[in-house]
Scaffold this motif. Structure first.
Motif, PDB file in Angstrom:
ATOM      1  N   LYS A 130      41.373  16.465  19.757  1.00 54.58           N
ATOM      2  CA  LYS A 130      42.533  17.207  20.239  1.00 54.58           C
ATOM      3  C   LYS A 130      43.854  16.533  19.868  1.00 54.58           C
ATOM      4  N   LYS A 140      36.273  14.439  22.165  1.00 54.60           N
ATOM      5  CA  LYS A 140      37.155  15.598  22.287  1.00 54.60           C
ATOM      6  C   LYS A 140      38.620  15.171  22.326  1.00 54.60           C
ATOM      7  N   GLN A 141      38.890  14.040  23.011  1.00 56.87           N
ATOM      8  CA  GLN A 141      40.267  13.548  23.100  1.00 56.87           C
ATOM      9  C   GLN A 141      40.813  13.236  21.713  1.00 56.87           C
ATOM     10  N   GLN A 186      44.855   2.259  20.836  1.00 57.21           N
ATOM     11  CA  GLN A 186      44.400   2.051  22.208  1.00 57.21           C
ATOM     12  C   GLN A 186      44.032   3.392  22.843  1.00 57.21           C
ATOM     13  N   LYS A 187      42.930   3.391  23.580  1.00 56.47           N
ATOM     14  CA  LYS A 187      42.539   4.589  24.330  1.00 56.47           C
ATOM     15  C   LYS A 187      43.334   4.692  25.628  1.00 56.47           C
ATOM     16  N   PRO A 188      43.594   5.869  26.168  1.00 59.31           N
ATOM     17  CA  PRO A 188      43.388   7.158  25.519  1.00 59.31           C
ATOM     18  C   PRO A 188      44.381   7.376  24.383  1.00 59.31           C
ATOM     19  N   ASP A 238      32.035   8.229  18.699  1.00 62.96           N
ATOM     20  CA  ASP A 238      32.214   7.681  20.049  1.00 62.96           C
ATOM     21  C   ASP A 238      31.025   8.117  20.887  1.00 62.96           C
ATOM     22  N   ASP A 239      30.547   7.253  21.777  1.00 59.55           N
ATOM     23  CA  ASP A 239      29.406   7.643  22.609  1.00 59.55           C
ATOM     24  C   ASP A 239      29.830   8.559  23.757  1.00 59.55           C
ATOM     25  N   SER A 240      31.120   8.633  24.022  1.00 58.86           N
ATOM     26  CA  SER A 240      31.591   9.501  25.096  1.00 58.86           C
ATOM     27  C   SER A 240      32.017  10.870  24.565  1.00 58.86           C
ATOM     28  N   THR A 241      31.467  11.918  25.187  1.00 59.10           N
ATOM     29  CA  THR A 241      31.828  13.288  24.813  1.00 59.10           C
ATOM     30  C   THR A 241      33.319  13.511  25.010  1.00 59.10           C
ATOM     31  N   LEU A 242      33.813  13.041  26.153  1.00 58.97           N
ATOM     32  CA  LEU A 242      35.232  13.211  26.465  1.00 58.97           C
ATOM     33  C   LEU A 242      36.099  12.533  25.402  1.00 58.97           C
ATOM     34  N   ALA A 243      35.734  11.301  25.042  1.00 57.87           N
ATOM     35  CA  ALA A 243      36.528  10.543  24.072  1.00 57.87           C
ATOM     36  C   ALA A 243      36.541  11.233  22.704  1.00 57.87           C
TER      37      ALA A 243
END
Lengths: 121, 204
Positions: free
Chosen positions: A20, A16-17, A103-105, A9-14
């Motif tokens: 986790k 990690k999500q 689906q995100k999140p 994923d290009d998003s750091t947050l995504a």
């Protein structure tokens, strides 16, 4: 032996999500890729059991990764984790060999269900 | 001007929240119109109030545009304005897309229909992720007349010096219909959204 898992994923947050939300009792070693191109490079060098794949990314998007994977059979289990949840997109990734579409999140229970369904957990 | 800047982590976090919200809005629109909406990476920027009209003029100089403007406000000082911008050519195509007969409903009603789908779904998606409840003001349609647009932009930027600006583009490929969504989070609300972003970042 722990299962090698790649999260792209290009998003750091995504990233990690996703990490986790993996079941706590699932014995895995996770690695990250920040775009599709990087994921393909990693997959060509190392064997992974599962790829968690975002769709909208720079360099090479998720669809591009799925197309390469279909031709080169780099990884068996691809689970798409995407914000783009349109019916046409879900159909497209399924046709390209993705096992499941989340689906995100990411919802932890939904993820466990899918992993169990395919005997990964 | 205050010294406000988003950290790299905050920007990444906001972009992911926006991605998810626009994904939901696109899905709703795609299902409603039975088509596919092409998603692009949203653009996040800080903008000074005095440059809002000129940044608009730059983006939409040659096209007459209509816009639907809707305010939102929630808990913890989260507030802002969501603008949906249609190029006039596209606005005319909306009736066709929605299957309206000519003169069935006014252009204003058509714009409000599409806007309520996109804006409400988007903002609800955003609110859910930041665990907030948002209330919305009634949407205002600003016509393609240049003077109306300019005075609306001036009115919008009246109360703040700096705003967080998010540009989102929705492209309906089948109908070659595009519209842009601009989210403005002004003044103190920027710091309030930064607190929310930090809270989310701390969870991961």
């Amino acid at each position: 032996m722990s299962i090698p898992v790649l999260i792209c994923d290009d998003s750091t947050l995504a990233r990690k999500q996703v990490k986790k939300s993996l079941p706590a009792d699932w014995d895995v070693t996770t690695q990250f890729a920040t775009n599709g191109r990087e994921a393909v490079d990693i997959l060509r060098q190392e064997k992974f059991a599962v790829l968690f794949l975002d769709l909208t990314m720079p360099e090479l998007d998720g669809i591009g990764v799925l197309e390469i994977n279909k031709a080169e059979k780099l990884v068996d289990f691809v689970i798409v984790v995407s914000a783009d949840i349109q019916p046409e997109m879900q159909q497209k990734v399924t046709e390209l060999g993705a096992l499941a579409f989340i689906q995100k999140p990411v919802n932890t229970n939904k993820l466990s269900e899918i992993l169990q369904q395919y005997g990964l957990l | 001007m205050n010294e406000i800047a988003l950290s790299e982590e905050q920007r990444d976090c906001l972009q992911e929240l926006i991605n998810v919200a626009m994904g939901r809005a696109s899905d709703k629109l795609a299902r409603y119109l039975d088509t596919f909406v092409h998603l692009q990476v949203p653009h996040i920027d800080l903008i000074a109030s005095e440059s809002l009209p000129s940044s608009f003029a730059e983006s939409y100089a040659d096209d007459g545009v209509s816009l639907v403007s809707q305010g939102f406000y929630g808990e913890d000082g989260i507030l802002g304005e969501a603008l949906l911008i249609y190029r006039s050519n596209d606005a005319q195509g909306i009736a066709e897309i929605l299957g309206y007969e000519p003169d069935d409903v006014s252009e204003v009603e058509q714009l409000t229909d599409i806007s309520s789908i996109l804006t409400t779904t988007f903002l609800n998606g955003l609110a859910e992720q930041i665990e907030n409840q948002l209330a919305y003001s009634a949407p205002r349609v600003v016509s393609a007349l240049e003077t109306a647009l300019e005075s609306h932009l001036h009115q919008l930027s009246f109360n703040w010096d700096l705003a967080l600006k998010v540009d989102i583009s929705y492209q309906v490929t089948d109908y070659s219909f595009n519209c842009d969504m601009i989210l403005l989070i002004p003044g103190e609300a920027i710091q309030n959204i930064q607190k929310v972003l930090d809270r989310i970042l701390n969870e991961f």
